[in-house]
Motif scaffolding. Sequence first.
Motif, PDB file in Angstrom:
ATOM      1  N   HIS A 199      56.945 -74.061  14.566  1.00 16.18           N
ATOM      2  CA  HIS A 199      55.519 -74.125  14.935  1.00 16.18           C
ATOM      3  C   HIS A 199      55.113 -75.512  15.400  1.00 16.18           C
ATOM      4  CE1 HIS A 199      55.598 -76.004  11.093  1.00 16.18           C
ATOM      5  NE2 HIS A 199      54.314 -76.265  11.105  1.00 16.18           N
ATOM      6  N   THR A 200      55.894 -76.525  15.015  1.00 15.08           N
ATOM      7  CA  THR A 200      55.460 -77.905  15.285  1.00 15.08           C
ATOM      8  C   THR A 200      55.355 -78.195  16.790  1.00 15.08           C
ATOM      9  OG1 THR A 200      57.736 -78.658  15.081  1.00 15.08           O
ATOM     10  CG2 THR A 200      56.336 -78.892  13.124  1.00 15.08           C
ATOM     11  N   LEU A 201      56.042 -77.387  17.609  1.00 17.60           N
ATOM     12  CA  LEU A 201      55.963 -77.614  19.065  1.00 17.60           C
ATOM     13  C   LEU A 201      54.797 -76.865  19.705  1.00 17.60           C
ATOM     14  CD1 LEU A 201      59.741 -77.631  20.099  1.00 17.60           C
ATOM     15  CD2 LEU A 201      58.313 -79.503  19.267  1.00 17.60           C
ATOM     16  N   GLY A 202      53.980 -76.189  18.902  1.00 16.83           N
ATOM     17  CA  GLY A 202      52.786 -75.518  19.422  1.00 16.83           C
ATOM     18  C   GLY A 202      53.127 -74.266  20.226  1.00 16.83           C
ATOM     19  N   GLY A 203      52.167 -73.837  21.047  1.00 17.39           N
ATOM     20  CA  GLY A 203      52.348 -72.615  21.833  1.00 17.39           C
ATOM     21  C   GLY A 203      53.435 -72.794  22.878  1.00 17.39           C
ATOM     22  N   GLY A 214      75.268 -74.621  14.765  1.00 17.95           N
ATOM     23  CA  GLY A 214      75.718 -74.455  13.383  1.00 17.95           C
ATOM     24  C   GLY A 214      75.291 -73.105  12.835  1.00 17.95           C
ATOM     25  N   ASP A 215      75.524 -72.935  11.539  1.00 15.40           N
ATOM     26  CA  ASP A 215      75.334 -71.614  10.919  1.00 15.40           C
ATOM     27  C   ASP A 215      73.888 -71.173  10.829  1.00 15.40           C
ATOM     28  OD1 ASP A 215      77.944 -71.191  10.630  1.00 15.40           O
ATOM     29  OD2 ASP A 215      78.051 -71.766   8.503  1.00 15.40           O
ATOM     30  N   THR A 216      73.000 -72.119  10.552  1.00 17.44           N
ATOM     31  CA  THR A 216      71.626 -71.689  10.290  1.00 17.44           C
ATOM     32  C   THR A 216      70.590 -72.419  11.138  1.00 17.44           C
ATOM     33  OG1 THR A 216      71.457 -73.296   8.512  1.00 17.44           O
ATOM     34  CG2 THR A 216      72.072 -71.053   7.873  1.00 17.44           C
ATOM     35  N   ASP A 217      71.024 -73.321  12.002  1.00 20.90           N
ATOM     36  CA  ASP A 217      70.047 -74.120  12.749  1.00 20.90           C
ATOM     37  C   ASP A 217      69.996 -73.724  14.221  1.00 20.90           C
ATOM     38  OD1 ASP A 217      69.556 -75.430  10.437  1.00 20.90           O
ATOM     39  OD2 ASP A 217      70.560 -77.293  10.989  1.00 20.90           O
ATOM     40  N   TRP A 218      68.824 -73.913  14.809  1.00 18.59           N
ATOM     41  CA  TRP A 218      68.614 -73.676  16.232  1.00 18.59           C
ATOM     42  C   TRP A 218      67.974 -74.904  16.851  1.00 18.59           C
ATOM     43  CZ3 TRP A 218      69.794 -68.954  18.652  1.00 18.59           C
ATOM     44  CH2 TRP A 218      70.123 -67.894  17.790  1.00 18.59           C
ATOM     45  N   LEU A 219      68.466 -75.286  18.029  1.00 17.01           N
ATOM     46  CA  LEU A 219      67.768 -76.309  18.802  1.00 17.01           C
ATOM     47  C   LEU A 219      66.727 -75.572  19.633  1.00 17.01           C
ATOM     48  CD1 LEU A 219      67.441 -79.221  19.824  1.00 17.01           C
ATOM     49  CD2 LEU A 219      69.057 -78.633  21.657  1.00 17.01           C
ATOM     50  N   TYR A 220      65.491 -75.969  19.462  1.00 20.43           N
ATOM     51  CA  TYR A 220      64.375 -75.284  20.122  1.00 20.43           C
ATOM     52  C   TYR A 220      63.677 -76.295  21.023  1.00 20.43           C
ATOM     53  CZ  TYR A 220      59.575 -73.358  20.315  1.00 20.43           C
ATOM     54  OH  TYR A 220      58.346 -72.917  20.724  1.00 20.43           O
ATOM     55  N   VAL A 221      63.581 -75.957  22.308  1.00 14.31           N
ATOM     56  CA  VAL A 221      62.973 -76.873  23.282  1.00 14.31           C
ATOM     57  C   VAL A 221      61.714 -76.216  23.833  1.00 14.31           C
ATOM     58  CG1 VAL A 221      63.345 -78.137  25.435  1.00 14.31           C
ATOM     59  CG2 VAL A 221      65.288 -77.711  23.905  1.00 14.31           C
ATOM     60  N   ASN A 222      60.629 -76.962  23.822  1.00 12.99           N
ATOM     61  CA  ASN A 222      59.379 -76.452  24.415  1.00 12.99           C
ATOM     62  C   ASN A 222      58.960 -77.369  25.560  1.00 12.99           C
ATOM     63  OD1 ASN A 222      57.053 -75.056  24.980  1.00 12.99           O
ATOM     64  ND2 ASN A 222      55.917 -75.763  23.177  1.00 12.99           N
ATOM     65  N   GLY A 223      59.749 -77.335  26.629  1.00 13.77           N
ATOM     66  CA  GLY A 223      59.441 -78.107  27.842  1.00 13.77           C
ATOM     67  C   GLY A 223      59.064 -79.541  27.534  1.00 13.77           C
ATOM     68  N   ARG A 224      57.971 -79.986  28.147  1.00 14.43           N
ATOM     69  CA  ARG A 224      57.564 -81.396  27.996  1.00 14.43           C
ATOM     70  C   ARG A 224      57.011 -81.696  26.610  1.00 14.43           C
ATOM     71  NH1 ARG A 224      51.914 -81.600  28.844  1.00 14.43           N
ATOM     72  NH2 ARG A 224      51.167 -79.609  29.632  1.00 14.43           N
ATOM     73  N   ARG A 287      52.779 -80.795  18.001  1.00 11.49           N
ATOM     74  CA  ARG A 287      53.063 -81.663  19.148  1.00 11.49           C
ATOM     75  C   ARG A 287      52.817 -80.955  20.477  1.00 11.49           C
ATOM     76  NH1 ARG A 287      58.787 -83.420  19.152  1.00 11.49           N
ATOM     77  NH2 ARG A 287      59.374 -82.211  17.319  1.00 11.49           N
ATOM     78  N   GLY A 288      52.525 -79.663  20.426  1.00  8.26           N
ATOM     79  CA  GLY A 288      52.339 -78.896  21.653  1.00  8.26           C
ATOM     80  C   GLY A 288      50.965 -78.252  21.686  1.00  8.26           C
ATOM     81  N   PRO A 289      50.717 -77.374  22.669  1.00  7.32           N
ATOM     82  CA  PRO A 289      49.377 -76.796  22.845  1.00  7.32           C
ATOM     83  C   PRO A 289      48.999 -75.827  21.727  1.00  7.32           C
ATOM     84  CG  PRO A 289      50.945 -75.816  24.381  1.00  7.32           C
ATOM     85  CD  PRO A 289      51.673 -76.931  23.691  1.00  7.32           C
ATOM     86  N   LEU A 290      47.710 -75.759  21.471  1.00  8.56           N
ATOM     87  CA  LEU A 290      47.181 -74.834  20.459  1.00  8.56           C
ATOM     88  C   LEU A 290      46.906 -73.465  21.043  1.00  8.56           C
ATOM     89  CD1 LEU A 290      44.484 -76.426  18.122  1.00  8.56           C
ATOM     90  CD2 LEU A 290      46.556 -75.186  17.505  1.00  8.56           C
ATOM     91  N   SER A 291      46.872 -73.391  22.375  1.00 12.55           N
ATOM     92  CA  SER A 291      46.658 -72.098  23.029  1.00 12.55           C
ATOM     93  C   SER A 291      47.384 -72.108  24.380  1.00 12.55           C
ATOM     94  CB  SER A 291      45.167 -71.821  23.215  1.00 12.55           C
ATOM     95  OG  SER A 291      44.646 -72.691  24.181  1.00 12.55           O
ATOM     96  N   LEU A 292      47.575 -70.910  24.936  1.00 10.23           N
ATOM     97  CA  LEU A 292      48.319 -70.761  26.192  1.00 10.23           C
ATOM     98  C   LEU A 292      47.528 -69.871  27.141  1.00 10.23           C
ATOM     99  CD1 LEU A 292      51.802 -69.824  24.658  1.00 10.23           C
ATOM    100  CD2 LEU A 292      51.260 -72.002  25.764  1.00 10.23           C
ATOM    101  N   THR A 293      47.558 -70.186  28.438  1.00  7.16           N
ATOM    102  CA  THR A 293      46.906 -69.268  29.376  1.00  7.16           C
ATOM    103  C   THR A 293      47.814 -68.073  29.669  1.00  7.16           C
ATOM    104  OG1 THR A 293      47.617 -70.812  31.062  1.00  7.16           O
ATOM    105  CG2 THR A 293      45.283 -70.808  30.550  1.00  7.16           C
ATOM    106  N   ASP A 294      49.120 -68.320  29.684  1.00  6.18           N
ATOM    107  CA  ASP A 294      50.079 -67.216  29.794  1.00  6.18           C
ATOM    108  C   ASP A 294      51.018 -67.309  28.615  1.00  6.18           C
ATOM    109  OD1 ASP A 294      49.454 -65.793  32.179  1.00  6.18           O
ATOM    110  OD2 ASP A 294      49.977 -67.639  33.247  1.00  6.18           O
TER     111      ASP A 294
END
Length: 315
Positions: A199-203, A214-224, A287-294
């Motif tokens: 959730h820390t990367l916002g919408g 690894g076994d339980t981790d994911w690298l999650y990228v939210n653009g900029r 760190r990311g947006p609280l809402s999204l247009t799409d």
Amino acid sequence: MNALRRSRDFEPSALAQTVVDDFIRDGAHLFADPVDPAACADLLAEIRATRDFDESLFLSQAAFDAGPQYTGVNPKPGRNLLERFEVRLGFVEQAPQLVEAITTLLGPDYEILNKKVVCGVPSGSVPDWLRQRIQGNPVNNLGAYVRPQYRDVTYFYGIDFHQDLIDYKAREADFLTLYIYLHPVTRADAPLYLLEGSHTLGGSVFPHNLSRIGDTDWLYVNGRHGETVARQKILTGGAGFTAMWHACTLHGTQPDAADHERISLRYLVARRHPGPVGLDAVNARLRGPLSLTDTRADLAADGSAAVKRNTVNQA
Ligand SMILES: O=C(O)CCC(=O)C(=O)O
């Protein structure tokens, strides 16, 4: 940190503090105590008595192909099985630990936006033609294929990692999801997979940019808005197990691998209180947006799947 302390004479309870700390860190809180298991069993029996959770739920291939309808197939006011059981829902809606936790995050006067029965459909109940057709789709909400009279429940054959913000274009993440198992849920019963800290990367627009590390981790990228390593937590639990999560927390399910359906209750609960509330402390740290247009980029114009890719099934 004492995110809830508003003045020197205001001391949050231990639960209130834990809930806010858990939401800030993980984007979710798992309740230590279940809601009443006997009440869960009673409600479950009543739900199961309304239909057979087998192939008879589904339209024939010919009937479906004669007029595919992909939208408007979820429960809605007037066609929602839970409306029939409204008077029985106090074991959830008045459970003291749930009321306290939700009030902590959303303030008093919170609003139930939506509540419904959610079913994980076991593979043996999905007709062969349908299983082949939906193979690899990221969102296998089966409502389009279900006979209209059974569309008072949401049926899943798994759903890829997503945020519940996905259904709320242009709405701020001012709500949470409350999810209750009505019977024991093991690894085989389509348990929720939650990505803690996502959730820390916002919408973020669905489908999400996730790579297993690894076994339980994911690298999650939210653009900029950056990237984070999110830990996968599989929510197995007994009857009455309850979890709640932030509208930006990634979660999903795999197809039900058991020989019986998985039945849960799912609530969306929104704030009405102007503040300050615990959720403010959580959202202030995103760190990311609280809402999204799409919110999604996986659908064709008619609502059918345009993307054939699924991440949670590799988890
Ligand atoms: O119950 C399921 O299988 C998935 C539920 C879910 O992720 C949702 O409704 O957002």
